[in-house]
Design a protein around this motif. Structure first.
Motif, mmCIF file in Angstrom:
data_model
loop_
_atom_site.group_PDB
_atom_site.id
_atom_site.type_symbol
_atom_site.label_atom_id
_atom_site.label_comp_id
_atom_site.label_asym_id
_atom_site.label_seq_id
_atom_site.Cartn_x
_atom_site.Cartn_y
_atom_site.Cartn_z
ATOM 1 N N GLU B 316 0.996 -1.202 -0.031
ATOM 2 C CA GLU B 316 -0.102 -0.098 0.120
ATOM 3 C C GLU B 316 0.938 1.154 -0.058
ATOM 4 O OE1 GLU B 316 -2.975 0.178 2.986
ATOM 5 O OE2 GLU B 316 -3.942 -1.661 2.265
ATOM 6 N N LYS B 343 -0.730 -4.417 -7.999
ATOM 7 C CA LYS B 343 -1.363 -5.638 -7.558
ATOM 8 C C LYS B 343 -2.633 -5.385 -7.012
ATOM 9 C CE LYS B 343 2.389 -9.174 -7.703
ATOM 10 N NZ LYS B 343 3.640 -9.815 -7.101
ATOM 11 N N GLN B 344 -3.207 -6.365 -6.984
ATOM 12 C CA GLN B 344 -4.761 -6.274 -6.024
ATOM 13 C C GLN B 344 -4.097 -6.062 -4.434
ATOM 14 O OE1 GLN B 344 -6.862 -9.921 -6.493
ATOM 15 N NE2 GLN B 344 -8.780 -8.993 -5.935
ATOM 16 N N GLY B 345 -4.674 -5.161 -3.975
ATOM 17 C CA GLY B 345 -4.538 -4.934 -2.495
ATOM 18 C C GLY B 345 -3.455 -3.733 -2.484
ATOM 19 N N GLN B 347 -3.491 -0.736 -2.478
ATOM 20 C CA GLN B 347 -4.172 0.373 -2.653
ATOM 21 C C GLN B 347 -3.503 1.605 -2.447
ATOM 22 O OE1 GLN B 347 -6.741 0.134 -3.792
ATOM 23 N NE2 GLN B 347 -8.085 -1.555 -2.947
ATOM 24 N N GLU B 373 -0.853 -1.486 -15.741
ATOM 25 C CA GLU B 373 -1.917 -2.801 -15.284
ATOM 26 C C GLU B 373 -2.379 -2.474 -13.972
ATOM 27 O OE1 GLU B 373 0.005 -6.219 -16.841
ATOM 28 O OE2 GLU B 373 -1.386 -7.455 -15.932
ATOM 29 N N TYR B 375 -4.913 -3.660 -10.632
ATOM 30 C CA TYR B 375 -5.602 -4.506 -10.207
ATOM 31 C C TYR B 375 -6.234 -4.183 -8.708
ATOM 32 C CZ TYR B 375 -4.134 -7.583 -13.706
ATOM 33 O OH TYR B 375 -3.717 -8.233 -15.086
ATOM 34 N N ALA B 376 -5.754 -2.932 -8.343
ATOM 35 C CA ALA B 376 -6.307 -2.398 -7.053
ATOM 36 C C ALA B 376 -7.373 -1.255 -7.594
ATOM 37 C CB ALA B 376 -5.587 -1.943 -6.277
ATOM 38 N N ASP B 377 -8.361 -0.863 -6.655
ATOM 39 C CA ASP B 377 -9.392 0.183 -7.197
ATOM 40 C C ASP B 377 -9.226 1.416 -6.672
ATOM 41 O OD1 ASP B 377 -9.884 -0.483 -4.671
ATOM 42 O OD2 ASP B 377 -11.964 -1.433 -5.235
ATOM 43 N N ASP B 378 -8.203 1.822 -5.847
ATOM 44 C CA ASP B 378 -7.975 3.058 -5.163
ATOM 45 C C ASP B 378 -6.702 3.653 -5.395
ATOM 46 O OD1 ASP B 378 -8.340 5.383 -3.743
ATOM 47 O OD2 ASP B 378 -8.378 4.508 -1.602
#
Lengths: 251, 445
Positions: B316, B343-345, B347, B373, B375-378
């Motif tokens: 993060e 990556k996801q997470g 943020q 690329e 994969y995280a939304d914030d």
């Protein structure tokens, strides 16, 4: 000093005539003002005289102390003594104001066959002149015009003028974007440079500037020509009544 | 910045005739090198070699090598580059108080170097450590390179791990009083230098690591950087290339929580070069800035310079920044491939990427492939790429003050490069680099 004779200029890339036979003479030591409605060709005149690309001279001539300006490169015109204070001074990140000024001063001195200023001498002179224009040492260190307010940019133009000591100064809407105090500072800077062997051509929209920088002659420009010339009272008349009467009178 | 300038270039590629030939090419390549044996790095080298055998050398049709022909890196040996021992050296940073290590054609030269002692760091060379046996770098050598092989293969980095003859191994525990400076020198005309540095900064440690000097006919460099929590590394490389130099380098970095990596490279001339930076933002609040200023002149033959960057945000609030500026003339080619993978997470990631080329003539070109690329939304990620000529209005402004045309262009080139140089935090170092650029530009105007 500056003689413009029947100057015709069009845009290089469009078939558009901007100056249509402009004739004007500014003798040594005098301050002339040019006023005129938007689109009359005032800024074009300043750019053509200083050598910006994009214009084609289709007729006439402009000379400084008898030498034709129009064939010279911009830097040679500067070395010959011409200076244009820009309406919108350009920001140049990464190049220090001092480095730029010193390069310009010494390049002109070199072009005229004079000795270059040592960095010590240069520093002394620039600090003194900057102080008169209330330009801080910190501003001198910053990159050219970067982060400068509108007023600071115009003061920086006047500082360049003071350092380069041109014989013929053109001020293109130097008053635009200035508050009252900044206008006084800039005007004081210009007035301090007035001398019997230096002339000014002041392009402005407003009579207000001419209260501070008192012109000897006021020219009214419209549609690429000078349509009327007179004393300072002509500027007052424009301020009062607009350009309508003068344009109608000129037909 | 809104404009994304991607110019694709028609590539004339030879027919690839299947896998067996690629293996042969690799065998030829390996046969031309002497692979170091034994020492602490032996297991890592063996693994690197098997990785490389699986991957093979890249072909010109490889997507990752689309803009840069790998063949000059594939061939067994470089084209010799005559070396004039009398030519003045004047490398950058030579006048500074640094701990200087001289490398000649990629091998440490103890007799020309400072004594390897500086408070707050453990420092030795790869060849020396290998001869001595056990070493702290055993867990790191080749490890970040291996990790950096996913998701994109980097065969020349594996080749480097297998074959590197020397390099510097630095472990920093404090804040050393001066920078470590690797100064490269040349000796053999056909030198094919392969070196590999490992730099580990322990928690809260700080280091400035400089590389300068002249490199030989061909080079393959790897730097593995492991930054523990809160550590800070300034990495500045300003090597001088001479035509027809062929060079390749990889920077692999792992940035732990709150650690900071600032990497700047200056490239002036050369023939065919590629620099890859592979950065793993592994810890929360990690910061990584990578920047380059490149001056390329194709007048002496060819100039091709490729910066390829891959930054992975896996935690993060990471902040990554890529600033790449290339000034190209006389048919020079600049390439930029830059990717930010979130990556996801991961943020609150803040990723920024800008690549810009200043083309001084119409014969030069810039090929850019910016990629995001996410994969995280914030997250906040931006990229921009521009290709342009000298700003005519600024040029007129300078000339109208009496600055001659060639001098005005030097100013505007320096101005264009300023954002990249801003990434050099140390004002003294930045001024020195700027001065060198100015000298070079003035003498090549």
């Amino acid at each position: 000093m500056l003689k413009i004779n029947d100057l015709h200029v069009k845009l290089e890339e469009e078939d558009k005539q901007i100056l249509k036979g402009l004739t004007l003479e500014v003798p040594a030591g005098e301050v002339h003002a040019i006023m005129g409605p938007n689109g009359s060709g005032k800024s074009t005149l300043s750019y053509v005289l200083s050598g910006r690309d994009g214009y084609e001279v289709t007729g006439g001539d402009a000379t400084l102390d008898g030498a034709s300006l129009l064939e010279m490169e911009p830097e040679d015109r500067a070395a010959a003594g011409l200076f244009l204070a820009f309406q919108y001074p350009v920001e140049i990140p990464g190049v220090g104001n001092m480095t730029f000024l010193r390069t310009a001063v010494n390049a002109q001195r070199k072009a005229r066959g004079e000795a270059e200023l040592s960095s010590g001498d240069f520093l002394k002179i620039v600090r003194a002149k900057a102080a008169e224009l209330q330009i801080s040492p910190e501003m001198l260190k910053r990159p050219v015009n970067v982060g400068f307010s509108g007023g600071e940019k115009k003061r920086n133009e006047i500082l360049q003028m003071a350092m380069l000591e041109p014989r013929m100064c053109i001020l293109d809407e130097t008053d635009s974007g200035l508050d009252v105090d900044a206008m006084r500072l800039v005007s004081d800077g210009v007035n301090a440079l007035r001398s019997p062997d230096r002339s000014f051509l002041v392009i402005t929209h407003y009579q207000r500037l001419l209260n501070h920088i008192q012109p000897d002659v006021v020219h009214i420009m419209s549609n690429g020509r000078i349509i009327k010339s007179g004393g300072p009272e002509l500027a007052l008349q424009v301020e009062e009544n607009g350009y309508g009467d003068l344009l109608a009178e000129a037909g | 910045m809104s404009e994304i300038a991607v110019k694709t270039k028609a590539q004339q590629t030879p027919q690839v005739t299947g896998a067996p030939k690629a293996v042969t090419a690799l065998d030829d390549r390996l046969a031309a090198m002497s692979l170091p044996q034994g020492g602490f790095s032996a297991p890592a080298r063996a693994e690197a070699l098997s990785r490389l055998r699986v991957m093979g050398l890249p072909g010109p049709r490889d997507e990752y090598w689309r803009y840069t022909d790998p063949r000059l890196f594939n061939v067994p040996g470089p084209q010799p580059l005559p070396f004039d021992a009398k030519a003045p050296e004047s490398p950058l940073f030579a006048q500074r108080d640094t701990l200087t290590l001289v490398f000649v054609d990629g091998a440490f030269d103890a007799s020309s170097s400072d004594e390897l002692a500086l408070e707050g760091i453990e420092i030795t060379t790869l060849a020396h450590a290998d001869a001595a046996g056990d070493h702290w770098a055993a867990g790191l050598y080749g490890a970040l390179e291996a990790a950096g092989q996913q998701p994109v293969k980097r065969p020349f980095a594996a080749l480097n791990s297998a074959a590197a003859a020397d390099g510097v191994l630095i472990r920093v525990t404090g804040t050393p009083s001066k920078p470590v400076h690797v100064l490269h020198r040349r000796a053999a005309d056909a030198a094919d230098a392969v070196w590999h540095h490992v730099i580990r900064l322990e928690e809260g440690a700080e280091l400035t690591f400089l590389e300068s000097g002249m490199v030989g006919a061909r080079s393959n460099a790897v730097i593995e950087v492991d930054l523990a929590q809160g550590a800070k590394l300034h990495h500045i490389t300003a090597k001088r290339a001479i035509d027809p130099k062929v060079g390749l380098s990889h920077l692999f970095a792992r940035v732990a929580e709150g650690a900071v990596l600032k990497s700047f490279s200056l490239a002036v001339n050369g023939t065919h070069m590629r620099h890859e930076a592979v950065i793993d933002m592994a810890g929360d609040d990690a910061v990584a800035h990578v920047a380059a200023a490149v001056l390329g002149d194709g007048a002496t033959g060819r100039f091709h310079h490729d910066d390829t960057v891959f930054i992975t945000h896996g935690a993060e609030r990471g902040e990554s920044r890529q600033v790449f500026k290339k000034v190209l003339k006389n048919g020079a080619t600049g390439v930029f491939q830059g990717k930010i993978l979130v990556k996801q997470g991961a943020q609150k990631t803040d990723g920024y990427q800008i690549s810009q080329a200043l083309l001084l003539d119409e014969a030069s070109q810039f090929l850019a492939k910016p990629e995001l690329e996410i994969y995280a939304d914030d997250v906040k990620c931006s990229h921009g790429s521009t290709t342009g000529a000298i700003d005519e209005h600024a040029l007129f402004y300078l000339r109208s003050r009496g600055v001659p045309m060639d001098r005005a262009i030097v100013f505007l080139v320096l101005s264009f490069l300023a954002d990249a140089l801003e990434e050099v935090e140390d004002e003294g170092l930045r001024a020195e680099i700027n001065e060198r650029l100015e000298e070079w530009l003035t003498s090549h105007a």
